[in-house]
Motif scaffolding. Structure first.
Motif, short mmCIF file in Angstrom:
data_model
loop_
_atom_site.label_atom_id
_atom_site.label_comp_id
_atom_site.label_asym_id
_atom_site.label_seq_id
_atom_site.Cartn_x
_atom_site.Cartn_y
_atom_site.Cartn_z
N ARG A 150 0.81 -1.28 -0.05
CA ARG A 150 -0.03 0.06 0.18
C ARG A 150 0.89 1.09 -0.04
NH1 ARG A 150 -4.36 -0.31 4.56
NH2 ARG A 150 -2.93 -1.75 5.71
N GLY A 151 2.09 1.20 0.62
CA GLY A 151 2.85 2.27 0.56
C GLY A 151 3.60 2.74 1.57
N PHE A 152 4.32 4.08 1.77
CA PHE A 152 5.03 4.42 2.67
C PHE A 152 4.84 5.89 2.73
CE2 PHE A 152 9.05 6.77 3.52
CZ PHE A 152 9.17 5.97 5.12
N ASP A 153 4.62 6.43 4.05
CA ASP A 153 4.47 7.85 4.27
C ASP A 153 5.27 8.26 5.52
OD1 ASP A 153 3.67 10.53 3.92
OD2 ASP A 153 1.49 9.78 3.92
N LEU A 154 6.16 9.40 5.22
CA LEU A 154 7.07 9.83 6.22
C LEU A 154 7.01 11.42 5.96
CD1 LEU A 154 9.67 9.39 8.29
CD2 LEU A 154 10.77 9.82 6.19
N ASN A 155 6.85 12.12 7.21
CA ASN A 155 6.98 13.66 7.32
C ASN A 155 7.44 14.15 8.53
OD1 ASN A 155 6.41 16.38 6.81
ND2 ASN A 155 4.22 16.43 7.21
N LEU A 156 9.16 14.32 8.35
CA LEU A 156 9.77 14.85 9.48
C LEU A 156 9.90 16.38 9.39
CD1 LEU A 156 12.36 12.11 9.42
CD2 LEU A 156 9.93 11.91 10.77
N LEU A 165 8.16 12.23 2.42
CA LEU A 165 8.36 11.35 1.30
C LEU A 165 7.11 10.32 1.27
CD1 LEU A 165 9.80 9.94 -1.08
CD2 LEU A 165 10.84 8.63 0.88
N ARG A 166 6.51 10.23 0.12
CA ARG A 166 5.49 9.19 -0.08
C ARG A 166 5.71 8.39 -1.09
NH1 ARG A 166 -0.44 11.98 -0.02
NH2 ARG A 166 0.30 12.10 2.07
N LEU A 167 5.48 7.20 -1.08
CA LEU A 167 5.85 6.08 -2.01
C LEU A 167 4.74 5.32 -2.18
CD1 LEU A 167 9.39 4.64 -0.70
CD2 LEU A 167 8.86 6.29 -2.48
N ASP A 168 4.44 4.60 -3.38
CA ASP A 168 2.99 3.90 -3.68
C ASP A 168 3.31 2.42 -3.26
OD1 ASP A 168 4.49 2.62 -5.60
OD2 ASP A 168 3.41 3.66 -7.08
N GLY A 169 2.54 1.58 -3.50
CA GLY A 169 2.68 0.20 -3.27
C GLY A 169 3.66 -0.56 -3.82
N ARG A 172 7.28 3.09 -5.47
CA ARG A 172 7.69 4.11 -6.30
C ARG A 172 7.24 5.54 -5.73
NH1 ARG A 172 4.52 1.51 -11.45
NH2 ARG A 172 2.86 1.96 -9.88
N PRO A 173 8.07 6.68 -6.08
CA PRO A 173 7.94 7.73 -5.48
C PRO A 173 6.40 8.41 -5.77
CG PRO A 173 9.34 8.13 -7.12
CD PRO A 173 9.24 6.60 -6.89
N VAL A 174 5.78 8.83 -5.00
CA VAL A 174 4.35 9.73 -5.35
C VAL A 174 4.63 11.24 -5.09
CG1 VAL A 174 1.95 9.98 -4.55
CG2 VAL A 174 2.91 7.80 -4.48
N LEU A 184 15.65 23.74 -1.29
CA LEU A 184 14.34 23.16 -1.68
C LEU A 184 14.52 22.20 -2.63
CD1 LEU A 184 11.29 22.85 -0.78
CD2 LEU A 184 10.80 24.62 -2.47
N ALA A 185 13.94 21.09 -2.46
CA ALA A 185 13.59 19.94 -3.44
C ALA A 185 12.37 19.17 -3.29
CB ALA A 185 14.64 18.85 -3.60
N ALA A 186 11.50 19.42 -4.10
CA ALA A 186 10.19 18.96 -4.05
C ALA A 186 9.56 18.30 -5.39
CB ALA A 186 9.22 20.11 -3.83
N GLY A 187 8.88 17.33 -5.50
CA GLY A 187 8.30 16.79 -6.56
C GLY A 187 7.15 15.91 -6.40
N GLN A 188 6.66 15.53 -7.64
CA GLN A 188 5.28 15.20 -7.54
C GLN A 188 5.03 14.11 -8.78
OE1 GLN A 188 1.69 17.36 -6.88
NE2 GLN A 188 0.35 15.53 -6.49
N THR A 189 4.43 12.89 -8.63
CA THR A 189 4.45 12.00 -9.77
C THR A 189 2.82 12.12 -10.43
OG1 THR A 189 6.03 10.52 -8.96
CG2 THR A 189 4.25 9.54 -10.65
#
Length: 207
Positions: A150-156, A165-169, A172-174, A184-189
């Protein structure tokens, strides 16, 4: 270690045995320190009343599958874990050789499920985190969650810095967002395309 066991000769199986004990290990991988464990077997499950090491404490239960296809196996597990000051350099994670990371990590939360469907929910922390010579705030903390498939979610976050960082199941980076002072480095899929934005990004991070 030591173990005390009792049971009936008429039912000399794991289900018919009751046991309790204490065990110790001189050096545990990742933690790199001695560990002790107090446990109980009640016939259908293993209670780990305390698994302790310096800066580490866990309590929980393991339910085995003793019969049927695939047995013996772990049917389910549920642990409360409190760990801190884990050296990132000791974690069994293969990083790219050009990425030099150091610092201390901590986690306080729950690990449950089974070996094929692990779920992790809790609070994570990074202390004195440095990437390729770029130091983040002394302490970053926040929620972390993971579920197999289902994925991974981290917010420090700190006062200003952030690692999200959010990953899908399929891991892969979401989306991601990394801020260190003015960097600053930011991204979205979207679909199969990852769009990233960089601001004041030092080339030394990539070298």
């Amino acid at each position: 270690g030591r173990v005390q066991a009792s049971g009936s000769l008429n039912n000399f199986t794991l289900a018919g045995v009751r046991a309790s004990g204490h065990a110790s290990v001189s050096d545990v991988p990742v933690l790199n320190r001695p560990m002790t464990a107090t446990f109980r077997w009640t016939g259908d499950r293993l209670f780990l009343d305390e698994v302790a090491a310096q800066d580490f404490l866990a309590r929980g239960v393991v339910v085995p599958q003793l019969t049927g296809p695939g047995a013996p196996a772990i049917a389910s597990l549920n642990f409360n874990v409190n760990a801190r000051d884990i050296n990132l350099a000791t974690l069994p994670v293969a990083l790219p050789p050009q990425l030099a990371v150091r610092g201390l990590a901590g986690f306080n939360g729950q690990i449950s499920g089974n070996p094929n469907q692990i779920q992790v929910v809790g609070q994570a922390r990074l202390d004195n985190f440095v990437v390729n010579g770029i130091a983040f705030e002394p302490a970053l903390a926040g929620p972390v969650s993971y579920a197999s498939g289902r994925g991974f979610d981290l917010n420090l976050t700190g006062q200003q810095d952030q690692i999200a960082l959010r990953l899908d199941g399929q891991n892969r980076p979401v989306a991601f967002r990394i801020r260190q002072q003015e960097i600053l480095a930011a991204g979205q899929t979207r679909g199969d395309v990852l769009t990233a934005t960089l601001a004041n990004f030092p080339l030394q991070v990539l070298s």
